[in-house]
Design an enzyme around this catalytic site. Structure first.
Site, mmCIF file in Angstrom:
data_model
loop_
_atom_site.group_PDB
_atom_site.id
_atom_site.type_symbol
_atom_site.label_atom_id
_atom_site.label_comp_id
_atom_site.label_asym_id
_atom_site.label_seq_id
_atom_site.Cartn_x
_atom_site.Cartn_y
_atom_site.Cartn_z
ATOM 1 C CG ASP A 15 -0.081 0.437 2.724
ATOM 2 O OD1 ASP A 15 0.907 0.516 2.062
ATOM 3 O OD2 ASP A 15 -1.037 -0.153 3.553
ATOM 4 C CG ASP A 45 -5.376 -5.355 2.022
ATOM 5 O OD1 ASP A 45 -6.725 -4.337 0.744
ATOM 6 O OD2 ASP A 45 -5.746 -5.715 2.383
ATOM 7 C CB CYS A 94 -10.403 -27.674 7.123
ATOM 8 S SG CYS A 94 -9.601 -26.419 5.993
ATOM 9 C CB CYS A 151 -5.764 -26.531 6.375
ATOM 10 S SG CYS A 151 -6.117 -26.694 8.263
ATOM 11 C CB CYS A 166 -8.623 -29.242 9.908
ATOM 12 S SG CYS A 166 -9.371 -26.973 10.187
ATOM 13 C CG HIS A 226 -8.714 -23.228 11.054
ATOM 14 N ND1 HIS A 226 -9.192 -23.943 9.419
ATOM 15 C CD2 HIS A 226 -9.778 -22.746 10.557
ATOM 16 C CE1 HIS A 226 -10.604 -23.966 9.425
ATOM 17 N NE2 HIS A 226 -10.623 -23.064 9.823
HETATM 18 ZN ZN LIG Z 1 -8.282 -26.117 8.377
#
Ligand SMILES: [Zn+2]
Length: 396
Positions: A60, A294, A332, A334, A337, A363
């Site tokens: 920015d 963002d 999820c 990820c 998880c 996460h």
């Molecule tokens: Zn997750």
């Protein structure tokens, strides 16, 4: 775009960001200007090399942060005098200074210096502020055009080795250059625009340089937003941002201003909505036609124990999760998880363990990035989602 204010997405190492599929990060010029300083980063080869991040970065202009200082700043035609929130020292930031700082940092996409109009503001104030932003946009562009060759990676550009998929390294194993990522990201965003608006062919950015985006202001007034958009387009930028929102106005008003401003921005250029939003909002804005967003929300909320899931938000600090052996989000994929339980994350948070912030942030970022992947997928499929921009596509 996850936010990496101080050349770091708080708590998450760069290799994990890569694994999560982060394509572009946001850095804050104001914070990097104060610490470690632009010259220091420039001497170390620019922000990519400094933070060992081979993918794209957007910075920015510093304007928004400076304007958030309220009592600590003074605005004139020339620029803004402000006091550092760190040590109270006095500084001056102008359109030219903000460009020089962003060229020194060497992000792929940089932003024009603008004045973020406060809310509420009366009509006269909104116009005056918008006019100032337009004059600053012209000065930003002029300075950028004259100095874009000064970017730290301009002279020793080595194209990334496509076979390795990673950035080129020199003999010492240091990253030599990341130039061109900005062009790739701008092009990728442009391809999504083209998926929405097949008529628009976007020229590839052949010159390896930073991309300077203009910012539309105009407060909460639709007419001023339209005028700001048209006159900013008149100056001419490869991408356009909508600034001055999420400044305390009700969400319905944000939505209204975004939708009405978008009509006046070219669909064949990336359109960036600054500083939003919740997972629901980013899907909604993407459906309006926004290409880039963002927000500190996924990372900041994570550090406060607030987790976004496919079944809604959960506050992991609550005692109800103390014995809960299930994953944060059963849908999820990820690494958090897949491995840890809510009970364990709740324990880490309650015990104030640093790992709590790391895992929660991983996460939440994963959830946001999955959300945007799904949005991109549906745009590229030209899928009927009920949104106006997708609906405007010709039927096969
Ligand atoms: Zn997750």
């Amino acid at each position: 775009m996850p936010v990496g204010t101080l050349a770091s997405v708080k708590g998450v190492p760069q290799d994990i960001l890569e694994e999560l599929g982060v394509q572009i990060l946001l850095g804050n010029t104001y914070h990097l200007y104060l610490r470690p300083g632009i010259e220091q980063v420039r001497k170390l080869g620019g922000l990519h090399r400094f933070m060992a991040w081979p993918r794209a970065i957007l910075t920015d202009s510093g304007g928004f942060q400076v304007f958030s200082l309220n009592e600590l700043r003074k605005v004139t035609e020339d620029g803004v005098t402000f006091r550092s929130h760190l040590d109270g020292s006095s500084h001056f930031l102008s359109p030219e200074g903000a460009m020089a700082a962003q060229i020194g940092l060497g992000a792929d996409i940089i932003m024009a210096f603008d004045e973020c109009t406060e809310h509420p503001a009366d009509q006269a104030r909104m116009r005056k502020s918008m006019e100032l932003t337009l004059r600053w946009a012209e000065r930003s562009k002029r300075y950028f055009e004259e100095h874009k060759g000064d970017v730290p990676w301009a002279k020793n550009h080595v194209a990334p080795d496509p076979s390795s998929g990673g950035p080129a390294k020199d003999a010492a194993g240091q990253f030599t250059s990341y130039a061109g990522e900005g062009a790739r990201v701008t092009q990728a965003a442009a391809e999504l625009c083209s998926a929405r608006q097949p008529r628009a062919a976007v020229s590839t950015l052949e010159e390896v340089t930073q991309a300077l985006f203009g910012i539309v202001q105009g407060g909460m007034d639709r007419q001023l937003r339209k005028e700001s958009a048209e006159r900013t387009i008149g100056i001419g930028f490869p991408g356009y941002a909508i600034g001055g929102l999420s400044v305390g106005e009700p969400r319905t008003l944000t939505r209204e201003i975004v939708e009405s401003t978008l009509e006046h921005l070219p669909a064949d250029r990336p359109r960036y909505l600054m500083g939003v939003g919740t997972p629901e909002e980013i899907v909604e804005y993407a459906n309006f036609g926004i290409d880039m967003m963002d927000c500190v929300m996924p990372t900041r909320a994570a550090r406060h124990g607030l987790l976004f899931t496919s079944e809604g938000k959960i506050s992991i600090k609550q005692a109800r999760y103390a014995g809960d052996d299930s994953a944060v989000d059963p849908n999820c994929g990820c690494r958090v998880c897949q491995r840890y339980s809510r009970a364990y994350l709740r324990h880490l948070y309650a015990a104030n363990e640093v790992l709590a912030q790391v895992l929660n942030t991983v996460h939440n970022l994963s959830f946001y990035l999955d959300t945007m992947r799904a949005v991109r997928h549906s745009i590229l499929l030209g899928k009927e989602t009920g949104s106006s921009c997708v609906r405007s596509q010709p039927k096969p």
